[in-house]
Motif scaffolding. Structure first.
Motif, PDB file in Angstrom:
ATOM      1  N   VAL A 177       0.726  -1.200   0.053  1.00  0.00           N
ATOM      2  CA  VAL A 177      -0.039   0.108  -0.012  1.00  0.00           C
ATOM      3  C   VAL A 177       0.759   1.306  -0.081  1.00  0.00           C
ATOM      4  CG1 VAL A 177      -1.741   1.242   1.203  1.00  0.00           C
ATOM      5  CG2 VAL A 177      -1.837  -1.113   1.353  1.00  0.00           C
ATOM      6  N   THR A 178       0.764   2.068  -0.977  1.00  0.00           N
ATOM      7  CA  THR A 178       1.706   3.243  -1.051  1.00  0.00           C
ATOM      8  C   THR A 178       0.860   4.467  -0.091  1.00  0.00           C
ATOM      9  OG1 THR A 178       0.491   4.373  -2.786  1.00  0.00           O
ATOM     10  CG2 THR A 178       2.173   2.966  -3.342  1.00  0.00           C
ATOM     11  N   GLY A 179       1.596   5.268   0.366  1.00  0.00           N
ATOM     12  CA  GLY A 179       1.147   6.358   1.373  1.00  0.00           C
ATOM     13  C   GLY A 179       0.408   5.563   2.655  1.00  0.00           C
ATOM     14  N   ALA A 180       1.051   4.734   3.096  1.00  0.00           N
ATOM     15  CA  ALA A 180       0.153   3.912   4.289  1.00  0.00           C
ATOM     16  C   ALA A 180       0.706   4.191   5.792  1.00  0.00           C
ATOM     17  CB  ALA A 180       0.478   2.526   4.051  1.00  0.00           C
ATOM     18  N   SER A 181       1.263   5.609   5.790  1.00  0.00           N
ATOM     19  CA  SER A 181       1.524   5.985   6.993  1.00  0.00           C
ATOM     20  C   SER A 181       0.539   6.652   7.827  1.00  0.00           C
ATOM     21  CB  SER A 181       3.006   7.120   6.940  1.00  0.00           C
ATOM     22  OG  SER A 181       2.658   8.170   6.032  1.00  0.00           O
ATOM     23  N   ALA A 182      -0.457   7.034   6.977  1.00  0.00           N
ATOM     24  CA  ALA A 182      -1.460   7.721   7.722  1.00  0.00           C
ATOM     25  C   ALA A 182      -2.960   7.473   6.827  1.00  0.00           C
ATOM     26  CB  ALA A 182      -1.302   9.439   7.828  1.00  0.00           C
ATOM     27  N   GLY A 183      -3.904   8.208   7.528  1.00  0.00           N
ATOM     28  CA  GLY A 183      -5.186   8.198   6.651  1.00  0.00           C
ATOM     29  C   GLY A 183      -5.858   7.025   6.127  1.00  0.00           C
ATOM     30  N   ILE A 184      -6.365   6.887   4.747  1.00  0.00           N
ATOM     31  CA  ILE A 184      -6.933   5.908   4.088  1.00  0.00           C
ATOM     32  C   ILE A 184      -5.655   4.961   4.064  1.00  0.00           C
ATOM     33  CG2 ILE A 184      -8.140   5.375   1.936  1.00  0.00           C
ATOM     34  CD1 ILE A 184      -9.199   7.994   1.991  1.00  0.00           C
ATOM     35  N   GLY A 185      -4.764   5.354   3.543  1.00  0.00           N
ATOM     36  CA  GLY A 185      -3.521   4.060   3.253  1.00  0.00           C
ATOM     37  C   GLY A 185      -3.516   3.433   4.497  1.00  0.00           C
ATOM     38  N   ARG A 186      -3.147   3.993   5.430  1.00  0.00           N
ATOM     39  CA  ARG A 186      -3.170   3.061   6.827  1.00  0.00           C
ATOM     40  C   ARG A 186      -4.206   2.226   7.076  1.00  0.00           C
ATOM     41  NH1 ARG A 186      -2.041   5.801  12.792  1.00  0.00           N
ATOM     42  NH2 ARG A 186       0.160   5.990  11.892  1.00  0.00           N
ATOM     43  N   ALA A 187      -5.573   2.930   6.949  1.00  0.00           N
ATOM     44  CA  ALA A 187      -6.662   2.021   7.082  1.00  0.00           C
ATOM     45  C   ALA A 187      -6.674   0.856   6.094  1.00  0.00           C
ATOM     46  CB  ALA A 187      -8.060   2.900   6.913  1.00  0.00           C
ATOM     47  N   CYS A 188      -6.303   1.051   4.721  1.00  0.00           N
ATOM     48  CA  CYS A 188      -6.274  -0.203   3.635  1.00  0.00           C
ATOM     49  C   CYS A 188      -5.150  -1.023   4.071  1.00  0.00           C
ATOM     50  CB  CYS A 188      -5.646   0.540   2.557  1.00  0.00           C
ATOM     51  SG  CYS A 188      -7.062   1.775   1.827  1.00  0.00           S
ATOM     52  N   ALA A 189      -4.112  -0.466   4.670  1.00  0.00           N
ATOM     53  CA  ALA A 189      -3.102  -1.739   5.037  1.00  0.00           C
ATOM     54  C   ALA A 189      -3.719  -2.554   6.327  1.00  0.00           C
ATOM     55  CB  ALA A 189      -1.865  -0.974   5.661  1.00  0.00           C
ATOM     56  N   ILE A 190      -4.386  -1.696   7.076  1.00  0.00           N
ATOM     57  CA  ILE A 190      -4.881  -2.704   8.340  1.00  0.00           C
ATOM     58  C   ILE A 190      -5.992  -3.573   8.028  1.00  0.00           C
ATOM     59  CG2 ILE A 190      -6.158  -2.243  10.554  1.00  0.00           C
ATOM     60  CD1 ILE A 190      -4.449   0.145  10.659  1.00  0.00           C
ATOM     61  N   GLU A 191      -6.740  -3.122   7.110  1.00  0.00           N
ATOM     62  CA  GLU A 191      -7.974  -4.156   6.726  1.00  0.00           C
ATOM     63  C   GLU A 191      -7.568  -5.002   6.013  1.00  0.00           C
ATOM     64  OE1 GLU A 191     -10.876  -3.816   8.144  1.00  0.00           O
ATOM     65  OE2 GLU A 191     -10.264  -2.128   9.197  1.00  0.00           O
ATOM     66  N   LEU A 192      -6.584  -4.897   4.947  1.00  0.00           N
ATOM     67  CA  LEU A 192      -5.829  -6.104   4.285  1.00  0.00           C
ATOM     68  C   LEU A 192      -5.450  -7.065   5.224  1.00  0.00           C
ATOM     69  CD1 LEU A 192      -4.359  -3.838   1.555  1.00  0.00           C
ATOM     70  CD2 LEU A 192      -6.168  -5.502   1.250  1.00  0.00           C
ATOM     71  N   ALA A 193      -4.684  -6.336   6.182  1.00  0.00           N
ATOM     72  CA  ALA A 193      -4.118  -7.408   7.153  1.00  0.00           C
ATOM     73  C   ALA A 193      -5.045  -8.125   8.232  1.00  0.00           C
ATOM     74  CB  ALA A 193      -3.284  -6.783   8.290  1.00  0.00           C
ATOM     75  N   ARG A 194      -6.159  -7.383   8.042  1.00  0.00           N
ATOM     76  CA  ARG A 194      -7.214  -7.884   9.072  1.00  0.00           C
ATOM     77  C   ARG A 194      -7.864  -9.136   8.296  1.00  0.00           C
ATOM     78  NH1 ARG A 194      -9.603  -5.325  12.870  1.00  0.00           N
ATOM     79  NH2 ARG A 194      -9.304  -3.291  12.006  1.00  0.00           N
ATOM     80  N   ALA A 195      -7.874  -9.112   6.892  1.00  0.00           N
ATOM     81  CA  ALA A 195      -8.315 -10.325   6.105  1.00  0.00           C
ATOM     82  C   ALA A 195      -7.373 -11.373   5.898  1.00  0.00           C
ATOM     83  CB  ALA A 195      -8.753  -9.673   4.931  1.00  0.00           C
ATOM     84  N   GLY A 196      -6.088 -11.072   6.424  1.00  0.00           N
ATOM     85  CA  GLY A 196      -5.118 -12.200   6.323  1.00  0.00           C
ATOM     86  C   GLY A 196      -3.818 -11.963   5.574  1.00  0.00           C
ATOM     87  N   ALA A 197      -3.505 -10.763   4.988  1.00  0.00           N
ATOM     88  CA  ALA A 197      -2.385 -10.498   4.149  1.00  0.00           C
ATOM     89  C   ALA A 197      -1.427  -9.790   5.023  1.00  0.00           C
ATOM     90  CB  ALA A 197      -2.682  -9.278   3.014  1.00  0.00           C
ATOM     91  N   ASP A 198       0.057 -10.179   4.634  1.00  0.00           N
ATOM     92  CA  ASP A 198       0.974  -9.488   5.070  1.00  0.00           C
ATOM     93  C   ASP A 198       1.237  -8.253   4.103  1.00  0.00           C
ATOM     94  OD1 ASP A 198       1.659 -11.429   6.795  1.00  0.00           O
ATOM     95  OD2 ASP A 198       2.842 -12.774   5.196  1.00  0.00           O
ATOM     96  N   VAL A 199       1.594  -7.109   4.742  1.00  0.00           N
ATOM     97  CA  VAL A 199       1.406  -5.791   3.974  1.00  0.00           C
ATOM     98  C   VAL A 199       2.940  -5.158   4.109  1.00  0.00           C
ATOM     99  CG1 VAL A 199       0.210  -3.608   4.001  1.00  0.00           C
ATOM    100  CG2 VAL A 199      -0.611  -5.703   5.104  1.00  0.00           C
ATOM    101  N   VAL A 200       3.196  -4.517   2.989  1.00  0.00           N
ATOM    102  CA  VAL A 200       4.098  -3.830   2.758  1.00  0.00           C
ATOM    103  C   VAL A 200       3.719  -2.246   2.911  1.00  0.00           C
ATOM    104  CG1 VAL A 200       6.031  -2.762   1.119  1.00  0.00           C
ATOM    105  CG2 VAL A 200       5.513  -5.093   1.092  1.00  0.00           C
ATOM    106  N   VAL A 201       4.301  -1.545   3.812  1.00  0.00           N
ATOM    107  CA  VAL A 201       3.757  -0.341   4.333  1.00  0.00           C
ATOM    108  C   VAL A 201       4.829   0.845   3.996  1.00  0.00           C
ATOM    109  CG1 VAL A 201       3.219   1.380   6.280  1.00  0.00           C
ATOM    110  CG2 VAL A 201       2.869  -1.103   6.572  1.00  0.00           C
ATOM    111  N   ASN A 202       4.265   1.581   2.592  1.00  0.00           N
ATOM    112  CA  ASN A 202       5.133   2.629   2.193  1.00  0.00           C
ATOM    113  C   ASN A 202       4.780   4.017   2.714  1.00  0.00           C
ATOM    114  OD1 ASN A 202       4.610   4.878  -0.441  1.00  0.00           O
ATOM    115  ND2 ASN A 202       6.711   4.276   0.011  1.00  0.00           N
ATOM    116  N   HIS A 203       5.973   4.687   2.699  1.00  0.00           N
ATOM    117  CA  HIS A 203       5.642   6.040   3.168  1.00  0.00           C
ATOM    118  C   HIS A 203       6.819   6.771   2.447  1.00  0.00           C
ATOM    119  CE1 HIS A 203       9.582   6.548   5.631  1.00  0.00           C
ATOM    120  NE2 HIS A 203       9.182   5.328   5.657  1.00  0.00           N
TER     121      HIS A 203
END
Ligand code: NAD
Length: 269
Positions: free
Chosen positions: A16-42
């Motif tokens: 997820v790009t721009g995952a340090s805050a806001g919508i990107g962070r929420a996307c990263a967390i919801e993808l993880a909640r569904a079971g994915a490992d996540v690359v957090v870009n900032h």
């Protein structure tokens, strides 16, 4: 496969790009909640990106934090190289990073224009192109998904709603819409699904000033009667990344509390 399993992202890797805050962070967390490992870009918010990663790890998934500016070609190649090295081949890429630089047309500088186009639109091109190349290299992993890859853009209701005083932003999102559809037309036969989410007004830093100044005015534009939360978008992105949406490609999912219903026309016009 039971239908709830189609929402599962277990065994998949997302970026997820721009995952340090806001919508990107929420996307990263919801993808993880569904079971994915996540690359957090900032871009330059390492501490905040680490907070996102900590939330993902608390959900039992792997996370890795990688700095890169989405508007810089060499950064994107490095981002994908480092991501794959850390977590393995990518199944899901969310091109979320974006910004606003608002001004009346007479005051809008070329720098204001270029800053927004280079992140919101050129960044989408660079991230999308690299994602598709990497999906092709990986191939289909049928044990986790019938799709070779899922590419999701974070667009906006302003891909269809004109926006005075924000022409750079509206133009970038309008461009993103046809970028998304054209890519989908080009690669769907390879089992790569390309879609977008189009948020309405979501409570993040991007509109904090406007919410403080004019929340009542914003609410008049939202039939459902509330400003959205980042997780409203994160859940929609997790759906687009999952096999529950396997027959969707080239689509934009509007998640806007009804903003695109043009509520000003209720009883008017
Ligand atoms: P935000 O400002 O909280 O987050 C934007 C993120 O993008 C930040 O993490 C920022 O560091 C990152 N970013 C900016 N430029 C970057 C670059 N060059 N390289 C890497 N990362 C970069 O805002 P947000 O509301 O979470 O915005 C996320 C996306 O959602 C944007 O594309 C925005 O256009 C879109 N969007 C937001 C709303 C809303 O109401 N908040 C509505 C529609 C669309």
């Amino acid at each position: 496969m039971a239908s709830f399993e189609k929402h599962s992202l277990v065994g998949q890797v997302a970026l997820v790009t721009g995952a340090s805050a806001g919508i990107g962070r929420a996307c990263a967390i919801e993808l993880a909640r569904a079971g994915a490992d996540v690359v957090v870009n900032h871009r330059h918010s390492e501490d905040e990106a680490k907070e996102t990663a900590a939330e993902i790890e608390a959900l039992g998934q792997h996370a890795v934090v990688i700095q890169a500016d989405v508007s810089v070609e060499a950064d994107i190649v490095r981002l994908f190289d480092q991501a794959e090295e850390a977590l393995g081949p990518l199944d899901i890429v969310v091109s979320n990073a974006g910004l606003q630089k608002d001004a009346k047309i007479g005051d809008m500088t070329l720098d204001d224009w270029n800053a927004v186009i280079s992140v919101n639109l050129t960044g989408g091109f660079l991230v999308g192109r690299e994602a598709i190349k990497r999906f092709r290299k990986k191939g289909v992993r049928s044990q986790v998904s019938p799709a070779m890859g899922k590419l999701i853009f974070d667009s906006s209701v302003h891909q269809v709603i004109p926006w005075a005083f924000h022409v750079n932003y509206a133009a970038s999102k309008g461009g993103l819409h046809l970028l998304m559809q054209s890519l989908a037309q080009e690669v769907s036969a390879e089992k790569i699904r390309v879609n977008a989410v189009a948020p309405g007004a979501i409570a993040t830093a991007i509109n904090a000033q406007e919410r403080a100044r004019n929340e009542e005015g914003m609410l008049k534009l939202i039939p459902y009667g509330r400003i959205g939360e980042p997780a409203d978008i994160g859940r929609a992105v997790a759906f687009l990344a999952s096999d529950a949406s396997d027959y969707m490609t080239g689509q934009t999912l509007f998640v806007d509390g009804g903003m695109t219903l043009y509520p000003e026309f209720r009883g008017n016009g």
